[in-house]
Design an enzyme around this catalytic site. Structure first.
Site, PDB file in Angstrom:
ATOM      1  N   ASP A 133      -8.801  21.011   2.554  1.00  0.00           N
ATOM      2  CA  ASP A 133      -9.763  20.447   3.641  1.00  0.00           C
ATOM      3  C   ASP A 133     -10.741  21.280   3.954  1.00  0.00           C
ATOM      4  O   ASP A 133     -10.717  22.649   3.859  1.00  0.00           O
ATOM      5  CB  ASP A 133      -9.055  20.125   4.943  1.00  0.00           C
ATOM      6  CG  ASP A 133      -7.792  19.035   4.629  1.00  0.00           C
ATOM      7  OD1 ASP A 133      -7.747  18.536   3.535  1.00  0.00           O
ATOM      8  OD2 ASP A 133      -7.410  18.366   5.662  1.00  0.00           O
ATOM      9  N   ASP A 134     -11.862  20.664   4.586  1.00  0.00           N
ATOM     10  CA  ASP A 134     -12.818  21.472   5.296  1.00  0.00           C
ATOM     11  C   ASP A 134     -14.187  21.773   4.423  1.00  0.00           C
ATOM     12  O   ASP A 134     -15.011  22.457   5.142  1.00  0.00           O
ATOM     13  CB  ASP A 134     -12.191  22.441   6.338  1.00  0.00           C
ATOM     14  CG  ASP A 134     -11.575  21.818   7.424  1.00  0.00           C
ATOM     15  OD1 ASP A 134     -11.150  20.761   7.477  1.00  0.00           O
ATOM     16  OD2 ASP A 134     -10.937  22.631   8.407  1.00  0.00           O
ATOM     17  N   HIS A 187     -16.541  16.566  10.838  1.00  0.00           N
ATOM     18  CA  HIS A 187     -15.032  17.027  11.320  1.00  0.00           C
ATOM     19  C   HIS A 187     -15.096  16.454  12.966  1.00  0.00           C
ATOM     20  O   HIS A 187     -14.514  17.352  13.761  1.00  0.00           O
ATOM     21  CB  HIS A 187     -14.846  18.653  11.130  1.00  0.00           C
ATOM     22  CG  HIS A 187     -13.396  18.819  10.906  1.00  0.00           C
ATOM     23  ND1 HIS A 187     -12.420  19.390  12.127  1.00  0.00           N
ATOM     24  CD2 HIS A 187     -12.489  18.917   9.860  1.00  0.00           C
ATOM     25  CE1 HIS A 187     -11.376  19.296  11.459  1.00  0.00           C
ATOM     26  NE2 HIS A 187     -11.504  19.272  10.351  1.00  0.00           N
ATOM     27  N   HIS A 277      -6.535  24.828   3.530  1.00  0.00           N
ATOM     28  CA  HIS A 277      -8.111  24.914   3.824  1.00  0.00           C
ATOM     29  C   HIS A 277      -8.807  25.786   3.018  1.00  0.00           C
ATOM     30  O   HIS A 277      -8.540  27.035   3.180  1.00  0.00           O
ATOM     31  CB  HIS A 277      -8.305  25.106   5.229  1.00  0.00           C
ATOM     32  CG  HIS A 277      -7.567  24.129   6.131  1.00  0.00           C
ATOM     33  ND1 HIS A 277      -6.034  24.219   6.495  1.00  0.00           N
ATOM     34  CD2 HIS A 277      -8.037  22.808   6.860  1.00  0.00           C
ATOM     35  CE1 HIS A 277      -5.957  23.028   7.247  1.00  0.00           C
ATOM     36  NE2 HIS A 277      -6.964  22.484   7.508  1.00  0.00           N
TER      37      HIS A 277
HETATM   38 NI    NI Z   1      -9.902  19.616   8.875  1.00  0.00          NI
END
Ligand code: NI
Length: 324
Positions: A133-134, A187, A277
């Site tokens: 993620d991210d 986000h 992440h």
């Molecule tokens: Ni996130």
């Protein structure tokens, strides 16, 4: 004579009353319709007999029927014409939307078939879905290289506002058979947003991904895993399934390759969806241990799409999925 007329009038009145009663029954019952019909034609025959000329009567009847028919038809046609003028734009827009949706679905099916032919997954052997993620970030390419080396794939849940900057990395993900989906635009915790803003976070990100990969994702992961009724409703409206996870590495907190690797290797099982992440260099460091370790332990490294297919799960819009 007067008495005779009164009697005649009375008989006629009774006959009219009977006839309208029969009409009412005719309307309510199929068999009575036939009866009513034969009575009506009897009456017409009698009327025809009493007319000066049968031929004249038939001709008049025919002319009348024809005029009624043409009136009916022109009435229908003018109604149709008005309706079609009013609805033309709506119909055209709807057909275009259906065609676009059909085209997108057809394209997706073709691409999915191509992937299935390229990357073989054995449904009888254990498998895991690594998810990141991210990102994308500067360390994402390291993870992609590791995946390539060990013939594995992963799923990247990217932020919409990073897609343009990292379009090359996203193209590489796509080229390696990795799955790319959204993780909102910037986000935001979706549960704190209005439906309109949730819709924008999701659709803007999906569109940005489609611009790079040529394929619109039909699944996304909500930031912080935040879900409520509105988020689910918007997801359903947009045709988006919701991806959660079954194994959280807490890599953002530990920032230590050994700890992250230990979390994965002690918690993994067939069908795990592992949350990581790719914006932390320590996570990429951990993957240098974890990716070979998972392969050595007999796990196939698959995308979420491949995991769902292999496990016979068909993701539905608005529904959440946390493991295979
Ligand atoms: Ni996130």
């Amino acid at each position: 004579m007067v008495l005779a007329l009164v009697i005649l009038y009375s008989i006629e009145a009774v006959s009219v009353a009977e006839s309208s009663a029969s009409g009412a029954v005719a309307a309510a019952s199929g068999s009575a319709v036939q009866q009513g019909g034969s009575e009506a034609s009897d009456a017409a025959v009698k009327q025809g007999e009493s007319a000066a000329s049968d031929e004249q009567s038939i001709a008049e009847e025919q002319a009348w029927v024809e005029s009624m028919q043409s009136e009916d038809m022109s009435g229908d046609m003018s109604t149709l014409a008005e309706d079609s003028v009013i609805a033309a734009d709506e119909v055209r827009a709807s057909l275009q939307a259906q065609k676009a949706a059909g085209d997108a679905a057809a394209l997706k099916a073709v691409k999915k078939a191509e992937r299935a032919a390229t990357y073989k997954v054995d449904p009888d052997k254990p498998m895991v879905a690594l998810t990141f993620d991210d990102g994308p970030g500067k360390d994402t390419k390291r993870i992609l290289k590791l995946l390539k080396k060990y013939k594995g794939r992963a799923t990247f849940c990217v932020l919409g506002n990073r897609v343009e900057q990292y379009s090359g990395t996203i193209k590489q993900m796509n080229k390696q058979g990795c799955q790319v989906m959204g993780h909102s635009w910037d986000h935001k915790l979706l549960t704190k947003l209005s439906k309109a803003k949730i819709e924008k976070q999701l659709s803007r990100t999906a569109d940005a991904i489609e611009d790079v990969t040529g394929e619109k994702p039909d699944m996304y992961r909500p930031p912080y895993g935040g879900l409520n009724k509105n988020v689910k409703a918007v997801s359903k409206e947009l045709g988006q399934s919701i991806l959660m996870w079954s194994l959280d590495t807490l890599d953002w907190k530990y920032r230590n390759a050994n700890t992250i690797n230990g979390k994965v290797m002690s918690g993994v099982r067939d069908g795990s969806i592992i949350l990581c992440h790719d914006i932390h260099s320590t996570t990429a460091d951990a993957m240098e241990k974890t990716i070979p370790a998972l392969v050595k332990a007999g796990y196939q490294l698959v995308t979420v799409e491949e995991l769902m297919d292999a496990k016979g799960i068909k993701p539905l819009p608005g529904k959440r999925y946390s493991q295979g």
